[in-house]
Each structure stands twice: as C-alpha cells, then as structure tokens.
Design a protein around this motif. Structure first.
Motif, PDB file in Angstrom:
ATOM      1  N   ALA A  77       6.618  34.801  -2.234  1.00  0.00           N
ATOM      2  CA  ALA A  77       6.216  33.507  -1.658  1.00  0.00           C
ATOM      3  C   ALA A  77       4.803  33.588  -1.074  1.00  0.00           C
ATOM      4  CB  ALA A  77       7.212  33.073  -0.589  1.00  0.00           C
ATOM      5  N   PHE A  78       4.529  34.656  -0.351  1.00  0.00           N
ATOM      6  CA  PHE A  78       3.202  34.839   0.223  1.00  0.00           C
ATOM      7  C   PHE A  78       2.156  34.965  -0.888  1.00  0.00           C
ATOM      8  CE2 PHE A  78      -0.182  37.745   1.624  1.00  0.00           C
ATOM      9  CZ  PHE A  78      -0.747  36.952   2.605  1.00  0.00           C
ATOM     10  N   ALA A  79       2.496  35.724  -1.912  1.00  0.00           N
ATOM     11  CA  ALA A  79       1.551  35.939  -3.006  1.00  0.00           C
ATOM     12  C   ALA A  79       1.207  34.618  -3.701  1.00  0.00           C
ATOM     13  CB  ALA A  79       2.134  36.927  -4.007  1.00  0.00           C
ATOM     14  N   ARG A  80       2.198  33.770  -3.921  1.00  0.00           N
ATOM     15  CA  ARG A  80       1.932  32.465  -4.556  1.00  0.00           C
ATOM     16  C   ARG A  80       0.941  31.657  -3.720  1.00  0.00           C
ATOM     17  NH1 ARG A  80       7.749  32.054  -5.950  1.00  0.00           N
ATOM     18  NH2 ARG A  80       7.840  32.563  -8.161  1.00  0.00           N
ATOM     19  N   GLU A  81       1.104  31.701  -2.413  1.00  0.00           N
ATOM     20  CA  GLU A  81       0.213  30.928  -1.541  1.00  0.00           C
ATOM     21  C   GLU A  81      -1.190  31.515  -1.496  1.00  0.00           C
ATOM     22  OE1 GLU A  81       2.003  30.150   2.261  1.00  0.00           O
ATOM     23  OE2 GLU A  81       3.872  29.490   1.322  1.00  0.00           O
ATOM     24  N   ILE A  82      -1.284  32.834  -1.522  1.00  0.00           N
ATOM     25  CA  ILE A  82      -2.602  33.472  -1.435  1.00  0.00           C
ATOM     26  C   ILE A  82      -3.390  33.297  -2.740  1.00  0.00           C
ATOM     27  CG2 ILE A  82      -2.120  35.834  -2.186  1.00  0.00           C
ATOM     28  CD1 ILE A  82      -4.035  34.943   0.959  1.00  0.00           C
ATOM     29  N   LEU A  83      -2.668  33.037  -3.850  1.00  0.00           N
ATOM     30  CA  LEU A  83      -3.368  32.830  -5.121  1.00  0.00           C
ATOM     31  C   LEU A  83      -4.256  31.596  -5.074  1.00  0.00           C
ATOM     32  CD1 LEU A  83      -0.703  33.758  -7.807  1.00  0.00           C
ATOM     33  CD2 LEU A  83      -2.658  35.100  -7.016  1.00  0.00           C
ATOM     34  N   MET A 120     -10.096  40.705  -2.719  1.00  0.00           N
ATOM     35  CA  MET A 120      -8.867  39.950  -2.973  1.00  0.00           C
ATOM     36  C   MET A 120      -8.176  40.486  -4.226  1.00  0.00           C
ATOM     37  SD  MET A 120      -6.870  37.398  -2.062  1.00  0.00           S
ATOM     38  CE  MET A 120      -7.793  36.270  -1.072  1.00  0.00           C
ATOM     39  N   GLU A 121      -8.937  40.717  -5.281  1.00  0.00           N
ATOM     40  CA  GLU A 121      -8.366  41.264  -6.519  1.00  0.00           C
ATOM     41  C   GLU A 121      -7.759  42.642  -6.273  1.00  0.00           C
ATOM     42  OE1 GLU A 121     -11.653  41.173  -9.222  1.00  0.00           O
ATOM     43  OE2 GLU A 121     -11.439  39.021  -9.621  1.00  0.00           O
ATOM     44  N   ARG A 125      -3.810  43.683  -6.705  1.00  0.00           N
ATOM     45  CA  ARG A 125      -3.425  44.800  -7.580  1.00  0.00           C
ATOM     46  C   ARG A 125      -2.595  45.839  -6.844  1.00  0.00           C
ATOM     47  NH1 ARG A 125      -8.132  44.273 -10.012  1.00  0.00           N
ATOM     48  NH2 ARG A 125      -9.199  45.699  -8.637  1.00  0.00           N
ATOM     49  N   LYS A 126      -2.989  46.165  -5.611  1.00  0.00           N
ATOM     50  CA  LYS A 126      -2.251  47.155  -4.818  1.00  0.00           C
ATOM     51  C   LYS A 126      -0.821  46.708  -4.550  1.00  0.00           C
ATOM     52  CE  LYS A 126      -6.148  49.119  -2.315  1.00  0.00           C
ATOM     53  NZ  LYS A 126      -6.848  49.174  -1.009  1.00  0.00           N
ATOM     54  N   ASN A 127      -0.604  45.401  -4.537  1.00  0.00           N
ATOM     55  CA  ASN A 127       0.727  44.858  -4.280  1.00  0.00           C
ATOM     56  C   ASN A 127       1.465  44.481  -5.562  1.00  0.00           C
ATOM     57  OD1 ASN A 127       1.159  44.612  -1.237  1.00  0.00           O
ATOM     58  ND2 ASN A 127      -0.948  43.943  -1.527  1.00  0.00           N
ATOM     59  N   GLY A 128       0.992  44.999  -6.679  1.00  0.00           N
ATOM     60  CA  GLY A 128       1.686  44.791  -7.949  1.00  0.00           C
ATOM     61  C   GLY A 128       1.470  43.425  -8.563  1.00  0.00           C
ATOM     62  N   ILE A 129       0.418  42.726  -8.130  1.00  0.00           N
ATOM     63  CA  ILE A 129       0.142  41.387  -8.650  1.00  0.00           C
ATOM     64  C   ILE A 129      -1.050  41.492  -9.593  1.00  0.00           C
ATOM     65  CG2 ILE A 129      -0.523  39.034  -8.036  1.00  0.00           C
ATOM     66  CD1 ILE A 129       0.800  39.687  -5.248  1.00  0.00           C
ATOM     67  N   GLU A 130      -0.785  41.185 -10.856  1.00  0.00           N
ATOM     68  CA  GLU A 130      -1.821  41.323 -11.883  1.00  0.00           C
ATOM     69  C   GLU A 130      -2.070  39.994 -12.572  1.00  0.00           C
ATOM     70  OE1 GLU A 130      -3.575  44.079 -12.898  1.00  0.00           O
ATOM     71  OE2 GLU A 130      -2.643  45.385 -11.406  1.00  0.00           O
ATOM     72  N   ARG A 131      -3.330  39.733 -12.809  1.00  0.00           N
ATOM     73  CA  ARG A 131      -3.735  38.556 -13.581  1.00  0.00           C
ATOM     74  C   ARG A 131      -3.569  38.915 -15.057  1.00  0.00           C
ATOM     75  NH1 ARG A 131      -9.476  35.629 -12.498  1.00  0.00           N
ATOM     76  NH2 ARG A 131      -9.206  33.904 -13.950  1.00  0.00           N
ATOM     77  N   PHE A 132      -3.066  37.997 -15.860  1.00  0.00           N
ATOM     78  CA  PHE A 132      -2.943  38.309 -17.287  1.00  0.00           C
ATOM     79  C   PHE A 132      -3.890  37.445 -18.106  1.00  0.00           C
ATOM     80  CE2 PHE A 132       0.630  35.472 -16.256  1.00  0.00           C
ATOM     81  CZ  PHE A 132       0.458  34.434 -17.163  1.00  0.00           C
ATOM     82  N   VAL A 133      -4.292  37.989 -19.238  1.00  0.00           N
ATOM     83  CA  VAL A 133      -5.240  37.329 -20.130  1.00  0.00           C
ATOM     84  C   VAL A 133      -4.492  36.279 -20.946  1.00  0.00           C
ATOM     85  CG1 VAL A 133      -6.817  37.689 -22.068  1.00  0.00           C
ATOM     86  CG2 VAL A 133      -6.629  39.408 -20.269  1.00  0.00           C
ATOM     87  N   PRO A 166      -5.721  30.700 -13.892  1.00  0.00           N
ATOM     88  CA  PRO A 166      -5.167  31.963 -14.386  1.00  0.00           C
ATOM     89  C   PRO A 166      -3.693  32.148 -14.005  1.00  0.00           C
ATOM     90  CG  PRO A 166      -6.606  32.360 -12.513  1.00  0.00           C
ATOM     91  CD  PRO A 166      -6.710  30.902 -12.839  1.00  0.00           C
ATOM     92  N   GLY A 167      -2.994  32.902 -14.830  1.00  0.00           N
ATOM     93  CA  GLY A 167      -1.604  33.233 -14.557  1.00  0.00           C
ATOM     94  C   GLY A 167      -1.491  34.638 -13.984  1.00  0.00           C
ATOM     95  N   TYR A 168      -0.438  34.877 -13.212  1.00  0.00           N
ATOM     96  CA  TYR A 168      -0.248  36.169 -12.561  1.00  0.00           C
ATOM     97  C   TYR A 168       1.193  36.651 -12.713  1.00  0.00           C
ATOM     98  CZ  TYR A 168      -4.756  35.668 -10.203  1.00  0.00           C
ATOM     99  OH  TYR A 168      -6.097  35.539  -9.925  1.00  0.00           O
ATOM    100  N   MET A 169       1.336  37.947 -12.801  1.00  0.00           N
ATOM    101  CA  MET A 169       2.644  38.614 -12.822  1.00  0.00           C
ATOM    102  C   MET A 169       2.761  39.435 -11.541  1.00  0.00           C
ATOM    103  SD  MET A 169       3.981  37.918 -15.878  1.00  0.00           S
ATOM    104  CE  MET A 169       5.209  39.133 -16.240  1.00  0.00           C
ATOM    105  N   ILE A 170       3.969  39.528 -11.009  1.00  0.00           N
ATOM    106  CA  ILE A 170       4.251  40.440  -9.902  1.00  0.00           C
ATOM    107  C   ILE A 170       5.261  41.433 -10.455  1.00  0.00           C
ATOM    108  CG2 ILE A 170       5.978  38.897  -8.881  1.00  0.00           C
ATOM    109  CD1 ILE A 170       5.164  40.082  -6.130  1.00  0.00           C
ATOM    110  N   LYS A 171       4.829  42.670 -10.550  1.00  0.00           N
ATOM    111  CA  LYS A 171       5.607  43.721 -11.220  1.00  0.00           C
ATOM    112  C   LYS A 171       5.892  43.226 -12.643  1.00  0.00           C
ATOM    113  CE  LYS A 171       6.259  45.926  -7.186  1.00  0.00           C
ATOM    114  NZ  LYS A 171       5.094  46.453  -6.658  1.00  0.00           N
ATOM    115  N   ASP A 172       7.143  43.010 -12.977  1.00  0.00           N
ATOM    116  CA  ASP A 172       7.480  42.575 -14.330  1.00  0.00           C
ATOM    117  C   ASP A 172       7.927  41.114 -14.382  1.00  0.00           C
ATOM    118  OD1 ASP A 172       9.772  43.027 -12.911  1.00  0.00           O
ATOM    119  OD2 ASP A 172      10.876  43.917 -14.568  1.00  0.00           O
ATOM    120  N   ARG A 173       7.712  40.372 -13.324  1.00  0.00           N
ATOM    121  CA  ARG A 173       8.117  38.966 -13.258  1.00  0.00           C
ATOM    122  C   ARG A 173       6.908  38.046 -13.211  1.00  0.00           C
ATOM    123  NH1 ARG A 173      12.895  38.803  -8.708  1.00  0.00           N
ATOM    124  NH2 ARG A 173      14.322  40.218  -9.751  1.00  0.00           N
TER     125      ARG A 173
END
Length: 187
Positions: A77-83, A120-121, A125-133, A166-173
């Motif tokens: 939830a926090f990650a969605r807001e920080i995006l 920010m990037e 990344r350190k929290n498992g949140i990756e931007r995908f191409v 951009p879209g983002y994944m957190i771990k595998d979700r």
C-alpha cells in the motif's frame, strides 16, 4: 436330583482334559477376539495420529507461507502511494528544458531533482519494487492497461508503442500496471 446337581455330576464324570480344553478354548477365543479388537483400535489410533500430524504440518507450512508473504508484501500500500511521488519527480525532470539545464541559476535545482529521482529508484529497488519495460513488448493484460490505440505502420498490432505511466512489480506480483498506447494497423 436337580438339574444343577446333574450337570455338576456330569462334569465330574468327564475326563479332566476335556473340561479344561473346552474352558481353555472359550477363553482363547475370547482373548483372540479381544486382541483383534485392541489391534484394530491401535491401528485406528495410529492412523488418526498420522492424519493429525499431517494436518499440523500443513497448518504450519501455510502459516509460514502467509508470514513470508506478509513480510514480502507488507509495504504494498505504501509503495503504491510513493509511486505517484516518483512519477511527479520524473515529470518535473522531463519538463526542464535544455536552456534551464544549462543556466547556472537552475543547475543546483536540476542536480537536486536528478539525485532525488536516483535515490527514489534505489529505495524502490532495495524494497523489491522494480519498474518493468513496456515499450516494444506485446500487450499483456496481466501487466499493462491499454489506454489508446495508435495507428502505426512499423509496429505489429498489439505491440506497445507508448508508455504514459510506468508499471511496477513488487517481488513477483504486479504492484501497478503500466498505462500504455498500443499499435494498430495504420489506415
């Protein structure tokens, strides 16, 4: 003489080994039945214990998985807001013209914004949140949300040619789908 007395006399007149054999045989049959019943109860109890043990293991594994998932995805939830903050920082950088970048008065601001975007990037990344191409990839409804169709002569229909967000994944979700423009046949 009574019937009871006749039975006693009849038993007394029988040889001892016949009387004992019939009594022993009855006792052995009863004992055998009792042993069989106890063995059946024991087998049932062992089976019940195995089922209970298996169920306990399943519950333990399920709880461990839920705990691991809770740890891994607790910040969703926090990650969605920080995006949205990250998006706004990128938009701010994108609108800075080359003239302002070259101007010494704004150089500190531009460098500060660039550093903030990189930080920010890094934090994401350190929290498992990756931007995908997305651009150049085929549309995947599990990762992309098509916003518009764009006539395109070079790209195959269904190929992503523009990324609005951009879209983002957190771990595998999937954390957030990418908002994209998809190529369609040029008319």
């Amino acid at each position: 003489m009574t019937d009871a007395e006749n039975n006693i006399e009849a038993e007394d007149s029988l040889p001892e080994d016949i009387t004992t054999a019939s009594t022993d045989s009855g006792a052995e049959d009863a004992a055998s039945r009792r042993i069989a019943a106890l063995e059946e109860e024991l087998a049932t109890a062992k089976q019940d214990i195995l089922y209970a043990h298996a169920e306990t293991q399943n519950v333990r594994r399920r709880l461990e998985k839920e705990l691991a998932d809770a740890r891994a995805y607790a910040s969703t939830a926090f990650a969605r807001e920080i995006l949205s903050v990250a998006d706004n920082l990128e938009r701010a950088i994108a609108v800075i013209s080359a003239d302002l970048r070259a101007d010494d008065r704004f150089k500190g601001l531009v460098v500060g914004l660039d550093a903030t975007v990189k930080d920010m990037e890094s934090v994401l990344r350190k929290n498992g949140i990756e931007r995908f191409v997305s651009v150049g990839e085929p549309l995947d409804p599990n990762k992309h949300q098509a916003m518009i169709e764009i006539p395109h002569a070079e790209a195959a229909p269904g190929t992503i040619v523009q990324e609005m967000q951009p879209g983002y994944m957190i771990k595998d979700r999937l954390l957030r789908p990418a908002l994209v423009g998809v190529a369609k046949t040029a008319e």
